[in-house]
Design an enzyme around this catalytic site. Structure first.
Site, mmCIF file in Angstrom:
data_model
loop_
_atom_site.group_PDB
_atom_site.id
_atom_site.type_symbol
_atom_site.label_atom_id
_atom_site.label_comp_id
_atom_site.label_asym_id
_atom_site.label_seq_id
_atom_site.Cartn_x
_atom_site.Cartn_y
_atom_site.Cartn_z
ATOM 1 N N TRP A 76 9.061 9.906 -3.593
ATOM 2 C CA TRP A 76 9.139 8.529 -3.110
ATOM 3 C C TRP A 76 7.807 7.801 -3.238
ATOM 4 O O TRP A 76 7.789 6.567 -3.366
ATOM 5 C CB TRP A 76 9.616 8.500 -1.653
ATOM 6 C CG TRP A 76 8.782 9.284 -0.684
ATOM 7 C CD1 TRP A 76 8.930 10.589 -0.315
ATOM 8 C CD2 TRP A 76 7.648 8.806 0.059
ATOM 9 N NE1 TRP A 76 7.970 10.964 0.597
ATOM 10 C CE2 TRP A 76 7.169 9.886 0.859
ATOM 11 C CE3 TRP A 76 6.993 7.586 0.129
ATOM 12 C CZ2 TRP A 76 6.068 9.769 1.704
ATOM 13 C CZ3 TRP A 76 5.887 7.455 0.972
ATOM 14 C CH2 TRP A 76 5.436 8.536 1.746
ATOM 15 N N TRP A 98 9.459 17.926 -5.599
ATOM 16 C CA TRP A 98 9.972 16.849 -6.437
ATOM 17 C C TRP A 98 9.868 17.226 -7.907
ATOM 18 O O TRP A 98 9.108 18.112 -8.289
ATOM 19 C CB TRP A 98 9.196 15.560 -6.168
ATOM 20 C CG TRP A 98 9.210 15.154 -4.730
ATOM 21 C CD1 TRP A 98 8.204 15.266 -3.821
ATOM 22 C CD2 TRP A 98 10.316 14.575 -4.015
ATOM 23 N NE1 TRP A 98 8.588 14.792 -2.591
ATOM 24 C CE2 TRP A 98 9.880 14.370 -2.680
ATOM 25 C CE3 TRP A 98 11.611 14.217 -4.374
ATOM 26 C CZ2 TRP A 98 10.709 13.818 -1.701
ATOM 27 C CZ3 TRP A 98 12.434 13.665 -3.396
ATOM 28 C CH2 TRP A 98 11.985 13.466 -2.093
ATOM 29 N N ASN A 145 16.687 -7.210 -0.683
ATOM 30 C CA ASN A 145 16.509 -6.074 0.224
ATOM 31 C C ASN A 145 17.560 -4.988 0.027
ATOM 32 O O ASN A 145 17.246 -3.789 0.046
ATOM 33 C CB ASN A 145 16.515 -6.552 1.677
ATOM 34 C CG ASN A 145 16.124 -5.446 2.634
ATOM 35 O OD1 ASN A 145 15.027 -4.907 2.547
ATOM 36 N ND2 ASN A 145 17.023 -5.080 3.531
ATOM 37 N N GLU A 184 15.764 -8.471 11.907
ATOM 38 C CA GLU A 184 14.929 -8.154 10.747
ATOM 39 C C GLU A 184 13.452 -8.432 11.037
ATOM 40 O O GLU A 184 12.568 -7.690 10.587
ATOM 41 C CB GLU A 184 15.390 -8.974 9.531
ATOM 42 C CG GLU A 184 16.775 -8.611 9.024
ATOM 43 C CD GLU A 184 16.853 -7.149 8.624
ATOM 44 O OE1 GLU A 184 16.114 -6.733 7.721
ATOM 45 O OE2 GLU A 184 17.654 -6.417 9.236
ATOM 46 N N TRP A 219 10.388 2.955 1.856
ATOM 47 C CA TRP A 219 10.475 4.108 0.964
ATOM 48 C C TRP A 219 10.716 5.397 1.740
ATOM 49 O O TRP A 219 11.471 6.272 1.289
ATOM 50 C CB TRP A 219 9.220 4.192 0.089
ATOM 51 C CG TRP A 219 9.379 3.325 -1.113
ATOM 52 C CD1 TRP A 219 8.864 2.074 -1.298
ATOM 53 C CD2 TRP A 219 10.152 3.618 -2.272
ATOM 54 N NE1 TRP A 219 9.272 1.571 -2.505
ATOM 55 C CE2 TRP A 219 10.058 2.499 -3.127
ATOM 56 C CE3 TRP A 219 10.908 4.706 -2.683
ATOM 57 C CZ2 TRP A 219 10.700 2.443 -4.361
ATOM 58 C CZ3 TRP A 219 11.557 4.661 -3.908
ATOM 59 C CH2 TRP A 219 11.443 3.535 -4.729
ATOM 60 N N TRP A 228 12.245 -5.504 12.920
ATOM 61 C CA TRP A 228 11.964 -4.377 12.028
ATOM 62 C C TRP A 228 10.541 -4.489 11.477
ATOM 63 O O TRP A 228 9.835 -3.479 11.328
ATOM 64 C CB TRP A 228 12.945 -4.373 10.854
ATOM 65 C CG TRP A 228 14.144 -3.505 11.032
ATOM 66 C CD1 TRP A 228 15.429 -3.913 11.226
ATOM 67 C CD2 TRP A 228 14.201 -2.060 11.000
ATOM 68 N NE1 TRP A 228 16.269 -2.825 11.315
ATOM 69 C CE2 TRP A 228 15.548 -1.672 11.173
ATOM 70 C CE3 TRP A 228 13.230 -1.069 10.834
ATOM 71 C CZ2 TRP A 228 15.940 -0.347 11.198
ATOM 72 C CZ3 TRP A 228 13.625 0.266 10.861
ATOM 73 C CH2 TRP A 228 14.961 0.623 11.037
#
Length: 492
Positions: free
Chosen positions: A370, A314, A352, A283, A393, A286
């Site tokens: 988004w 959208w 998360n 993590e 996102w 990341w």
């Protein structure tokens, strides 16, 4: 060695600590006298709500940092100079006032921050003052970890392998104590305490009620607590009702803890055979991955990483705006989504796993851009970081690097049943559903009239009906994403 400078100024930003402090250490090594400052930048602060947990957190961190600098220097007149104004104006003026030859700061990777730094650099240069910046906030930045072809990684797993391979040599740590005698006394006119919230136009939030510990001492407190749970992190991290995460996100965001200290610790525990530490180390990798994506592909700030996904149309108009408002306020009729949004709105934190669930619901159940969700999280999250927020996102929207496939659509009901099986998290944030049986709390609209009546739940009154059918929304999403002709095409 070059002749030392007479004096320098450390500009604290996202590194509000003394331990392993790269910019402070650099200044102490290069200057005979070092001043320290933090700027409450109005460009950042003015658009915020007047009760913002992050501002209150920062002030608490600054008070601790101020005392820590005085303790490190060994005299009361050292400490932190805090100014409120536009950084591009106040910082050069302060540097001139102090008569320093150089300003030292840690790199900031966000486009707005880089534009600010360019203005500051120009103003300082006009006064004959250098701006020196260094890496502090990440392990590897920019183009430090590249593919064999010399290009930035856009897929996480090979990036992680390369990232881990670079960690085999010990990580450098910046010890400021040996040179602490260079910390200069503040001029008498600059010995004011850290300003209060009202003095900078803000008011108290619910931070104290949430008992979020601030400063480097708060980070140590959370880390000490996590050490006893780290080995189980891989098993507990996906369940929002459990105490699984480290909760260090806000401390990483404002630099009250050193990322090098955390990675070293995780690497040691992982090497000793801890599967939880190995997962946590991933993590942390990341986090670096998303920072290097932002640095190498700055178009992600506002546009899709994969340009083809900018062609998606959208939902717009009053209905979309009403549904977006309901999502923000936790009124979608899907308990796991609503509970997640209530957690965010109340605390500035969202688990998360739930960030993925709530994000996917907005984008793929409601068909809303988004970027709307990204902006809302940016306003609400205590640990908001542009790189990670944007990466997350774009992951749920399938428009980002190494994102979930566009045809993968989280089912909020199955996610709820899997990761909150007893509904403990839902009941905490949606007490009106607390009396429903476990099987019904995930989907009240499927409960029997007797179950609803016994629990005191009246759909449409004290809890909303679901605003969409997930099955129908899934079909609309598949049709919406059909404009993406080659979702696996080569990325930029």
């Amino acid at each position: 060695m070059d002749k030392p400078l007479a004096s320098g100024l450390v500009w604290f930003r996202r590194d509000l600590r003394i331990d392993d402090q790269a910019a402070l250490n650099l200044a102490l090594l290069q200057c005979r006298q070092v001043h320290c400052a933090f700027l409450l930048d109005r460009e950042i602060l003015d658009p915020l709500p007047r009760a913002d947990r992050r501002v209150e957190f920062i002030l608490a961190c600054l008070s601790e940092l101020d005392q820590g600098l005085r303790d490190l220097a060994g005299h009361e007149h050292a400490g932190l100079i805090v100014r409120h104004g536009l950084a591009s104006e106040v910082l050069p003026a302060l540097a001139r006032e102090l008569g320093v030859q150089a300003v030292f700061a840690a790199h900031d990777y966000e486009p707005q921050a880089q534009a600010r730094d360019a203005r500051v650099r120009g103003a300082l240069a006009a006064a004959g003052i250098a701006l020196q910046t260094c890496k502090d906030h990440v392990i590897f930045e920019g183009r430090e970890v590249l593919t064999g072809g010399g290009t930035p990684y856009t897929v996480f797993t090979p990036y992680k392998r390369a990232w881990l391979a670079r960690l085999q040599q010990p990580l450098s740590v910046h010890d400021c104590a040996p040179q602490a005698r260079a910390l200069a006394p503040r001029p008498a006119a600059l010995r004011q305490p850290v300003p209060t919230l009202p003095e900078i136009g803000f008011e108290a939030s619910n931070l104290s009620a949430l008992r979020i510990p601030a400063g480097a001492s708060g980070a140590r407190q959370l880390l000490d607590d996590f050490l006893g749970r780290m080995d189980q992190y891989h098993e507990s991290r996906d369940y929002p009702a459990l105490k699984g995460p480290s909760y260090l996100g806000v401390h990483l965001r404002f630099g009250t803890v050193s990322i090098r200290r955390l990675v070293t610790l995780a690497l040691q525990r992982s090497s000793a055979g801890s599967p939880g530490a190995q997962t946590w180390l991933g993590e942390l990798a990341w986090r670096d991955f998303y920072f290097q994506i932002l640095a190498n592909f700055p178009h992600v700030d506002g546009r899709a990483f994969r340009p083809a996904y900018d062609a998606i149309r959208w939902e717009q108009g009053p209905q979309a705006e009403a549904r977006y408002a309901a999502w923000c306020e936790g009124r979608t009729g899907f308990p796991i989504v609503d509970a997640a949004m209530h957690q965010l709105n109340h605390s500035g934190y969202m688990h998360n796993r739930l960030r993925m669930v709530a994000g996917s619901f907005l984008v793929k159940d409601l068909g809303i851009d988004w970027r709307w969700g990204e902006r809302y999280f940016a306003r609400q999250l205590n640990d908001f970081d542009l790189a990670a927020n944007n990466g997350g996102w774009q992951w749920v929207a399938s428009s980002g690097c190494d994102a979930q496939p566009w045809f993968r659509i989280f089912n909020p009901l199955s996610q709820s049943r899997k990761f909150d099986p007893q509904g403990r998290f839902i009941r905490r944030y949606l007490p009106q559903l607390a009396a429903l049986p476990d099987a019904a709390v995930h989907a009240p609209w499927l409960a029997s009239p007797l179950e609803l009546a016994a629990a005191g739940v009246v759909l449409g009154q004290n809890y909303p009906q679901p605003m969409v059918s997930h099955e129908e929304a899934r079909e609309r999403t598949l049709a919406r994403y059909a404009v993406v002709k080659k979702p696996d095409a080569k990325t930029p």
